[in-house]
Design a protein around this motif. Sequence first.
Motif, PDB file in Angstrom:
ATOM      1  N   UNK A   1     -42.569   6.933  -4.221  1.00 11.36           N
ATOM      2  CA  UNK A   1     -41.492   7.731  -4.808  1.00 11.36           C
ATOM      3  C   UNK A   1     -40.550   6.837  -5.593  1.00 11.36           C
ATOM      4  N   UNK A   2     -39.614   7.481  -6.274  1.00 12.48           N
ATOM      5  CA  UNK A   2     -38.560   6.788  -7.000  1.00 12.48           C
ATOM      6  C   UNK A   2     -37.218   7.273  -6.484  1.00 12.48           C
ATOM      7  N   UNK A   3     -36.350   6.334  -6.133  1.00  7.45           N
ATOM      8  CA  UNK A   3     -35.008   6.648  -5.643  1.00  7.45           C
ATOM      9  C   UNK A   3     -33.991   6.172  -6.665  1.00  7.45           C
ATOM     10  N   UNK A   4     -33.060   7.046  -7.033  1.00 10.34           N
ATOM     11  CA  UNK A   4     -32.039   6.700  -8.015  1.00 10.34           C
ATOM     12  C   UNK A   4     -30.667   7.002  -7.443  1.00 10.34           C
ATOM     13  N   UNK A   5     -29.682   6.228  -7.882  1.00  7.64           N
ATOM     14  CA  UNK A   5     -28.311   6.421  -7.406  1.00  7.64           C
ATOM     15  C   UNK A   5     -27.344   5.944  -8.479  1.00  7.64           C
ATOM     16  N   UNK A   6     -26.154   6.507  -8.476  1.00 15.08           N
ATOM     17  CA  UNK A   6     -25.112   6.111  -9.420  1.00 15.08           C
ATOM     18  C   UNK A   6     -24.010   5.392  -8.662  1.00 15.08           C
ATOM     19  N   UNK A   7     -23.614   4.224  -9.171  1.00 11.77           N
ATOM     20  CA  UNK A   7     -22.567   3.421  -8.530  1.00 11.77           C
ATOM     21  C   UNK A   7     -21.512   3.059  -9.579  1.00 11.77           C
TER      22      UNK A   7
ATOM     23  N   UNK B   1     -28.426  -3.965  -2.519  1.00 10.89           N
ATOM     24  CA  UNK B   1     -28.884  -5.154  -3.216  1.00 10.89           C
ATOM     25  C   UNK B   1     -28.682  -5.070  -4.715  1.00 10.89           C
ATOM     26  N   UNK B   2     -28.958  -3.908  -5.306  1.00 10.02           N
ATOM     27  CA  UNK B   2     -28.802  -3.749  -6.755  1.00 10.02           C
ATOM     28  C   UNK B   2     -27.346  -3.905  -7.175  1.00 10.02           C
ATOM     29  N   UNK B   3     -26.441  -3.323  -6.406  1.00 16.19           N
ATOM     30  CA  UNK B   3     -25.027  -3.415  -6.757  1.00 16.19           C
ATOM     31  C   UNK B   3     -24.525  -4.846  -6.644  1.00 16.19           C
ATOM     32  N   UNK B   4     -24.998  -5.582  -5.643  1.00 12.26           N
ATOM     33  CA  UNK B   4     -24.567  -6.967  -5.485  1.00 12.26           C
ATOM     34  C   UNK B   4     -25.029  -7.826  -6.661  1.00 12.26           C
ATOM     35  N   UNK B   5     -26.280  -7.706  -7.068  1.00 13.89           N
ATOM     36  CA  UNK B   5     -26.761  -8.486  -8.212  1.00 13.89           C
ATOM     37  C   UNK B   5     -26.072  -8.056  -9.509  1.00 13.89           C
TER      38      UNK B   5
ATOM     39  N   UNK C   1     -21.998  -9.292 -13.836  1.00 11.91           N
ATOM     40  CA  UNK C   1     -20.870  -8.799 -14.620  1.00 11.91           C
ATOM     41  C   UNK C   1     -20.974  -7.353 -15.036  1.00 11.91           C
ATOM     42  N   UNK C   2     -21.786  -6.550 -14.340  1.00 14.74           N
ATOM     43  CA  UNK C   2     -21.957  -5.131 -14.690  1.00 14.74           C
ATOM     44  C   UNK C   2     -21.878  -4.283 -13.418  1.00 14.74           C
ATOM     45  N   UNK C   3     -20.680  -4.059 -12.882  1.00 11.94           N
ATOM     46  CA  UNK C   3     -20.553  -3.352 -11.603  1.00 11.94           C
ATOM     47  C   UNK C   3     -20.831  -1.856 -11.675  1.00 11.94           C
ATOM     48  N   UNK C   4     -20.804  -1.252 -12.866  1.00  8.73           N
ATOM     49  CA  UNK C   4     -21.093   0.183 -12.995  1.00  8.73           C
ATOM     50  C   UNK C   4     -22.561   0.334 -13.363  1.00  8.73           C
ATOM     51  N   UNK C   5     -23.347   0.877 -12.434  1.00  9.25           N
ATOM     52  CA  UNK C   5     -24.792   0.866 -12.626  1.00  9.25           C
ATOM     53  C   UNK C   5     -25.438   2.177 -12.213  1.00  9.25           C
TER      54      UNK C   5
END
Length: 685
Positions: A300-306, A278-282, A287-291
Motif C-alpha cells: 500500500x501507499x501511506x500519505x500524510x500532510x505535515x 522519520x520523514x519530518x525529521x529529515x 530546511x523544508x519542515x512543511x511536507x
Amino acid sequence: MADGQPRRRTVDGAPDGGKPLDRVWVAVDTGGTFTDVVAWGADGLRTLKLPSTPDDPSRAILDGLARIAPDATRLVLLHGSTVATNALLEGRGAAVTLITNRGFEDVLAIGRQNRPQLYALVGHRPPPLVPAERRLGIAGRLAADATELEPLDESELADLAARVRATGAESVAVCLLHAYADGAHEQRVGRALEPLGLPLSISSELLPEYREYERTSTTVVNASVAPVMSRYLRRLEAEAGAERVAVMGSNGGTLAVERAAREPAHTVLSGPAGGVVGALEWARRAGHPSILTFDMGGTSTDVSLCPGRPLHTREFEIDGRPVALPVLDIHTVGAGGGSIARVDPGGALRVGPESAGAVPGPICYGRGGTEVTVTDAHLWLGRIPADAFLGGEGGLDRAAVEGPLRRLADGLGTSLDAAAEGVLAVADAAMERALRVISVERGYDPRDFALVAFGGAGALHAGELAGRLGCDRALIPPDPGLLSAWGILTAPLSHAVSRTLLAAADRPDTTRRVDDARAGLTPTATEALVGDGADPERIEVRCEVDARYRGQSFELRVGADEGDDWAEAFHAAHAARYGYRRDDAPVEVVTVRVTATAPGTPVVSPAPTPVDAPATRRARTVVVEGRALSAPSVWRRDLGPGHRLNGPALVLDYSATTWVPPEWRVEVDEIGVLHLRSGAEPTTL
C-alpha cells in the motif's frame, strides 16, 4: 534473491561526549513484503532488508536481529508492528464479551446514521465484533455530569463472572454510559471480573471521552486484539533477548511493551507512523519542515500532510470499525510495489488493491508470482535495473515478466511497453488522488509543500507525482526504503491522556476547568513516561483541546498550553480548514488532551562522505512514453554534496532506486538528501 546482509554506515565519534555506546538499539518495521531493520550502536548505523514472513512475523524479526546485532550484550528493540491490524483485518481476534448498561447492548450494531455506501439501496456494514449473545447488559446508570441515576446491583456483580464464563469469552470489554465523566462503575465491574483471569479492556482507562459508539467500538477492538498482541509481544520479548522492548504507537511515539500488550489499539498505525516521524525529521534537517509524506511500500501507499508538525485525528476506522484514539492523520490506498494489475470485465486496466505481498511476491522475485505487479512494470521499463536490486545482492528476473505482461497487453490490445507504462500511470493516479485528499480537500495548497518520498518504491514515483501536484521539489532521504524503521528508531517516548469537559468558552468557569484538567492530567502523563524509563528532566508536556462551534458534531484540535488563547486559535483553525469563522458563535471545548514526550534513541546520522572523483556512470535503457531513452545510472554512495545530475537518470541504492524523469534534475545537499526539481541545469558529476 539475496540472503540479506547488513549494511554499515560508520559515524566519526560517538554521542555523549565521545563515550562509547554500551548498548545497541534496533528498530524493526514489519511490512507486507519486506521487514526493515536499522541498528544503532558504537560502530555506527547498520541497515538490513529481508523478506517478511507473514505466517509468523517474529521469524523475520528474530532472523534480522541475529544478522544485524549478533554480538550485542545489551539490546533495546523498538518495533513497528502490524499484528493488531492484521488480526482485525483477517478476523483472527479473540472472542470478546461486552459488558454495558442494560438497554444499550446493541450500540455496536446500531452505530451511526451515516451510510457507508452512499448510492446503495441497502448499505452493508461489517458485522459487530461482538455477536448479540456475548453482549451483556447490567443495571446501573450515570448521567453525563457523573451523577448516579441508578446504582450497580451487587448481586448482579457477584454473578457476572459466571455469566461471562458461560459465553466462552477469551477477552472482556467494559463500556458503560458516561464512564468518561466517572469511571467508578466500570472499575467495580472490572474488579468483579478479575477472578476470570481474562484480559480486561475498560473504556474509562483506554478512552475516557464522550461518544458512546466510538468509545464502545474502540474498547471492543482493543479487547479483540489484546490476547493476540500480548502473546506475540511476550514471545518476542522472551526470544529477542532484549533488555527493553517498545512498540511504535499510532500517535508518533513509542509505547512500553507492557502498555502495547494491554492497549494494542494504540498500535493500529504503528509502521506508517514511524515513516511520518522519520520523514519530518529529515525534512527539517534539509530546511523544508512543511511536507507531504509519500510512503510507497510493497502492499500500500501511506500519505500524510505535515505543516511543520504531524497532524492527528480521531476519525479513524479499520475495516469499517471506529478506533477513536488519537492517531497520526494518515491516508492509505491500495497501491504498492506488489499491487497486481488486471483487466476488468469492461476492458479497463486496474491496479490493486490486491497485492502479491511477500509470498509469492512480484514475478521478477522468482518466488512463484504469476501476475504483473507495479514492480514488474518498473523492471520491464528499465527503471529498476535487474542487477542493482538490494545493492546488487538480489538479481531480478526480467525475462520471467514477459509472458504475463504479454497476456495483460493482449487483454488491453496494446504493446508490452504501453501496458507496463499503463500500470504505472494507473498507480500514479491512485496515489495522486490520495495526496490531494490530504491537501487540497483539507484547504492546503500542495505547492506550498515539499514531497518526501520513501518506502521501497516511493522514489520511483516521486518526480511524476511532485510534477502533477505542483510541488516545489521532492526529497529522498538517505536509506529511503528503510525510513519507517529509522523513524521508529528515533521516535520520542510518548504518553497521552485526555478528559472530556463539554464546556462553552463563554461560561465564566470554563478557563478554570481547562486549567484544572491540564493540571490534573499532566502528572498522569509524566509519571507514566518516567515509568517507561524516560529521564524526568527531559520530558516535555503539550496541552491541546478539541473544540467546535456550538451545534457542530466534529471538532478541531488546537494548542491550549498555559497562556494560550485556545478559543481564538480555534477560530483561526476553522477559517483555515473551512474558509470562514464565526466570531459571534460560542466555542465549546469538548476534550482536553495532555501529551508528554521524551527524546528517543540518540542517533547520530552519518554525514555523506565528500567525493572528489566523478561518480561512475553506467548507461541504461529506460522506456518513457513509448520511447527507449539512454539514462545514466549512478550509485548513491558515489554522490557527494553539491553533485547534480539531469534526467532521465537512475540513482541506485541498497534500499530503493530513485527515478529522475526527463526535464528533471537531482541534487545532493550537505546532509545527503536528494532533491528532485523540475528543469535541467549543468551536471556536476
